[in-house]
Design an enzyme around this catalytic site. Structure first.
Site, PDB file in Angstrom:
ATOM      1  N   CYS A   1     -19.807  -6.130   2.447  1.00  0.00           N
ATOM      2  CA  CYS A   1     -19.130  -4.905   2.884  1.00  0.00           C
ATOM      3  C   CYS A   1     -17.776  -4.854   2.194  1.00  0.00           C
ATOM      4  O   CYS A   1     -17.140  -5.898   1.977  1.00  0.00           O
ATOM      5  CB  CYS A   1     -18.945  -4.932   4.402  1.00  0.00           C
ATOM      6  SG  CYS A   1     -18.070  -3.479   5.039  1.00  0.00           S
TER       7      CYS A   1
ATOM      8  N   CYS B   1     -16.980  -9.224   4.590  1.00  0.00           N
ATOM      9  CA  CYS B   1     -16.293  -7.943   4.386  1.00  0.00           C
ATOM     10  C   CYS B   1     -14.983  -8.186   3.651  1.00  0.00           C
ATOM     11  O   CYS B   1     -14.171  -8.983   4.097  1.00  0.00           O
ATOM     12  CB  CYS B   1     -15.943  -7.303   5.723  1.00  0.00           C
ATOM     13  SG  CYS B   1     -17.320  -7.178   6.846  1.00  0.00           S
TER      14      CYS B   1
ATOM     15  N   CYS C   1       0.061   4.601   7.182  1.00  0.00           N
ATOM     16  CA  CYS C   1      -0.670   4.495   8.458  1.00  0.00           C
ATOM     17  C   CYS C   1       0.195   3.730   9.482  1.00  0.00           C
ATOM     18  O   CYS C   1       0.581   2.577   9.230  1.00  0.00           O
ATOM     19  CB  CYS C   1      -2.003   3.794   8.241  1.00  0.00           C
ATOM     20  SG  CYS C   1      -2.924   4.497   6.835  1.00  0.00           S
TER      21      CYS C   1
ATOM     22  N   CYS D   1     -19.890   1.813   7.627  1.00  0.00           N
ATOM     23  CA  CYS D   1     -19.212   1.129   8.720  1.00  0.00           C
ATOM     24  C   CYS D   1     -17.985   1.981   9.014  1.00  0.00           C
ATOM     25  O   CYS D   1     -17.089   2.087   8.172  1.00  0.00           O
ATOM     26  CB  CYS D   1     -18.818  -0.282   8.292  1.00  0.00           C
ATOM     27  SG  CYS D   1     -17.809  -1.132   9.525  1.00  0.00           S
TER      28      CYS D   1
ATOM     29  N   ARG E   1     -18.936  -2.901  16.951  1.00  0.00           N
ATOM     30  CA  ARG E   1     -18.195  -4.160  16.759  1.00  0.00           C
ATOM     31  C   ARG E   1     -16.899  -4.196  17.565  1.00  0.00           C
ATOM     32  O   ARG E   1     -16.064  -3.299  17.467  1.00  0.00           O
ATOM     33  CB  ARG E   1     -17.880  -4.388  15.274  1.00  0.00           C
ATOM     34  CG  ARG E   1     -17.141  -5.721  15.060  1.00  0.00           C
ATOM     35  CD  ARG E   1     -16.958  -6.117  13.605  1.00  0.00           C
ATOM     36  NE  ARG E   1     -18.182  -5.939  12.872  1.00  0.00           N
ATOM     37  CZ  ARG E   1     -18.275  -5.210  11.773  1.00  0.00           C
ATOM     38  NH1 ARG E   1     -17.218  -4.630  11.275  1.00  0.00           N
ATOM     39  NH2 ARG E   1     -19.433  -5.080  11.170  1.00  0.00           N
TER      40      ARG E   1
ATOM     41  N   CYS F   1      -0.336  -0.015  10.568  1.00  0.00           N
ATOM     42  CA  CYS F   1      -0.668  -1.039   9.562  1.00  0.00           C
ATOM     43  C   CYS F   1       0.556  -1.782   9.044  1.00  0.00           C
ATOM     44  O   CYS F   1       1.599  -1.182   8.773  1.00  0.00           O
ATOM     45  CB  CYS F   1      -1.412  -0.363   8.405  1.00  0.00           C
ATOM     46  SG  CYS F   1      -2.032  -1.549   7.197  1.00  0.00           S
TER      47      CYS F   1
ATOM     48  N   CYS G   1       0.835  -1.211   0.000  1.00  0.00           N
ATOM     49  CA  CYS G   1       0.000   0.000   0.000  1.00  0.00           C
ATOM     50  C   CYS G   1       0.872   1.265   0.000  1.00  0.00           C
ATOM     51  O   CYS G   1       1.896   1.321   0.672  1.00  0.00           O
ATOM     52  CB  CYS G   1      -0.915  -0.011   1.220  1.00  0.00           C
ATOM     53  SG  CYS G   1      -2.058   1.380   1.238  1.00  0.00           S
TER      54      CYS G   1
HETATM   55  N1  SAM Z   1      -6.818   0.492   2.928  1.00  0.00           N
HETATM   56  C1  SAM Z   1      -8.122   0.705   3.391  1.00  0.00           C
HETATM   57  C2  SAM Z   1      -8.221   1.778   4.442  1.00  0.00           C
HETATM   58  O1  SAM Z   1      -7.209   2.108   5.044  1.00  0.00           O
HETATM   59  O2  SAM Z   1      -9.328   2.272   4.642  1.00  0.00           O
HETATM   60  C3  SAM Z   1      -8.805  -0.555   3.910  1.00  0.00           C
HETATM   61  C4  SAM Z   1      -7.998  -1.537   4.725  1.00  0.00           C
HETATM   62  S1  SAM Z   1      -7.382  -0.929   6.291  1.00  0.00           S
HETATM   63  C5  SAM Z   1      -6.267  -2.211   6.753  1.00  0.00           C
HETATM   64  C6  SAM Z   1      -8.821  -1.090   7.331  1.00  0.00           C
HETATM   65  C7  SAM Z   1      -8.708  -0.730   8.783  1.00  0.00           C
HETATM   66  O3  SAM Z   1      -8.005  -1.717   9.493  1.00  0.00           O
HETATM   67  C8  SAM Z   1      -8.003   0.538   9.171  1.00  0.00           C
HETATM   68  O4  SAM Z   1      -8.782   1.683   8.986  1.00  0.00           O
HETATM   69  C9  SAM Z   1      -7.722   0.312  10.645  1.00  0.00           C
HETATM   70  O5  SAM Z   1      -8.804   0.785  11.436  1.00  0.00           O
HETATM   71  C10 SAM Z   1      -7.668  -1.209  10.764  1.00  0.00           C
HETATM   72  N2  SAM Z   1      -6.329  -1.675  11.135  1.00  0.00           N
HETATM   73  C11 SAM Z   1      -5.269  -1.797  10.324  1.00  0.00           C
HETATM   74  N3  SAM Z   1      -4.199  -2.256  10.990  1.00  0.00           N
HETATM   75  C12 SAM Z   1      -4.580  -2.429  12.275  1.00  0.00           C
HETATM   76  C13 SAM Z   1      -3.916  -2.870  13.461  1.00  0.00           C
HETATM   77  N4  SAM Z   1      -2.629  -3.199  13.445  1.00  0.00           N
HETATM   78  N5  SAM Z   1      -4.617  -2.927  14.602  1.00  0.00           N
HETATM   79  C14 SAM Z   1      -5.920  -2.579  14.625  1.00  0.00           C
HETATM   80  N6  SAM Z   1      -6.605  -2.147  13.540  1.00  0.00           N
HETATM   81  C15 SAM Z   1      -5.941  -2.057  12.373  1.00  0.00           C
HETATM   82 FE1  SF4 Z   2      -2.950   1.224   3.358  1.00  0.00          FE
HETATM   83 FE2  SF4 Z   2      -2.979   0.016   5.722  1.00  0.00          FE
HETATM   84 FE3  SF4 Z   2      -3.358   2.643   5.567  1.00  0.00          FE
HETATM   85 FE4  SF4 Z   2      -5.279   0.982   4.645  1.00  0.00          FE
HETATM   86  S1  SF4 Z   2      -4.600   1.174   6.783  1.00  0.00           S
HETATM   87  S2  SF4 Z   2      -4.484   2.836   3.637  1.00  0.00           S
HETATM   88  S3  SF4 Z   2      -3.983  -0.703   3.881  1.00  0.00           S
HETATM   89  S4  SF4 Z   2      -1.474   1.523   5.017  1.00  0.00           S
END
Ligand code: SAM
Ligand code: SF4
Ligand code: DTB
Length: 314
Positions: A129, A98, A56, A189, A261, A59, A52
């Site tokens: 979803c 989802c 974030c 959501c 949730r 992530c 990606c």
């Molecule tokens: N890339 C898209 C986005 O960021 O909206 C969809 C996938 S992203 C992985 C979806 C969600 O997963 C994030 O908004 C975050 O809330 C959650 N998430 C990701 N990594 C996480 C972690 N290590 N612990 C808890 N929640 C996490």
């Molecule tokens: Fe990319 Fe992870 Fe951020 Fe979603 S949460 S935009 S997958 S880096």
């Protein structure tokens, strides 16, 4: 439908209540709007993992750190792989499927393929979803036309703290996507993550922002940070588990008709802590062995917990 306006101060005052008073209030609100013993189950599938462009901090799927996290960049799954996973989820008693992709947002060609996946899920009789990141012009309408029920797009943390967690996009751009999802007629959501070293004020402010989306999101995932090795948050200070329960209770009170949730981080929680979360008003879980890149509580453990607590799946 409109919902009440919540200030961050008012939500913080909920957090500040004695624990028993907070749980009592949450349980009262919960029982006004829901069957207190019913828990909705959603199954997650990562349809495109890793690589990606975004950064974030929580992530594992950011391309900037896949050497550290060891997450391999995958391709978009084939339709048949999705059909098999969705059928298994349905057979295991999930009512919603989802699908998540590690994108900043979908390209048009990819969106068309994902729309085929939505049709497969709908044909199996489940709610669908998607979580694909930021949506461009016309994309929400295309998804709504395909019959998508929910679009997941989290605010993740409060506006003030967001810049310390993500620098490649702003929380406002996420808000724009939420508005386009709603305008297209789909359910939202939208929730966030706690346990990232944020203050109670940040947690309260996030919940106030969610509650004030007006109406509040139909589904509110409260994720506990999964501290993934190789991410900037791998050493985040632990959150008091009771503070996590307080977050669930404050979400329930400020968003009385939303499905709240108990999301990421459940694998690390004891059965007793999960029971407290259900008492605080959580009424939805991710069900199945995997979230996106990390593990989830095992289905057999969930079955046993539901039986011990007299909970029924809906
Ligand atoms: N890339 C898209 C986005 O960021 O909206 C969809 C996938 S992203 C992985 C979806 C969600 O997963 C994030 O908004 C975050 O809330 C959650 N998430 C990701 N990594 C996480 C972690 N290590 N612990 C808890 N929640 C996490
Ligand atoms: Fe990319 Fe992870 Fe951020 Fe979603 S949460 S935009 S997958 S880096
Ligand atoms: C949400 O709020 N939580 C889910 C789902 N929406 C997409 C994702 C949790 C991801 C946990 C970390 C991982 O498995 O990579």
């Amino acid at each position: 439908m409109t919902s009440a306006t919540w200030s961050a101060d008012a939500v913080e005052a909920l957090f500040d209540l004695p624990f028993n008073d907070l749980l009592f209030r949450a349980q009262q609100v919960h029982r006004q709007h829901f069957d207190a013993n019913a828990v909705q189950r959603s199954t997650l599938l990562s349809i495109k993992t890793g690589g990606c462009s975004e950064d974030c901090g929580y992530c594992s799927q950011s391309a900037r750190r896949d050497e550290e996290t060891g997450i391999e960049r995958g391709k978009l799954l084939e339709l048949e792989e999705v059909r098999v996973a969705a059928k298994a989820a349905k057979d295991n008693g999930s009512s919603r499927f989802c699908m998540g992709a590690a994108w900043r947002g979908p390209k048009e060609g990819d969106l068309d393929k994902v729309i085929e996946m939505v049709r497969v899920v709908k044909d199996l009789g489940m709610e669908a979803c998607l979580t694909l990141g930021l949506l461009g012009p016309g994309q929400a309408e295309k998804l709504a036309a395909a019959g998508l029920d929910y679009y997941n797009h989290n605010l993740d943390t409060s506006a003030e703290f967001y810049g310390q967690v993500v620098t490649t996009h702003s929380q406002e751009t996420r808000m724009d996507t939420l508005m386009s999802v709603r305008a297209a007629g789909m359910k939202i959501c939208c929730g966030g993550i706690v346990g990232m070293g944020e203050t109670r004020r940040v947690r309260a402010s996030l919940l106030a922002q969610l509650a004030n989306l007006n109406p509040a999101p139909e589904s509110v995932p409260i994720n506990h940070l999964v501290a993934i090795p190789g991410t900037p948050m791998e050493n985040a200070p632990p959150l008091d588990p009771f503070e996590f329960v307080r977050t669930i209770a404050a979400a329930r009170i400020s968003m009385p008709t939303s499905w709240v949730r108990l999301s990421a981080g459940r694998q690390e929680m004891s059965d007793e802590l999960q029971a407290l979360c259900f008492l605080a008003g959580a009424n939805s879980i991710f069900y199945g062995e995997k979230l996106l890149t990390t593990g989830n509580a095992e289905a057999a453990r969930d079955e046993a917990l539901f039986a011990r607590l007299g909970l029924k799946a809906v």
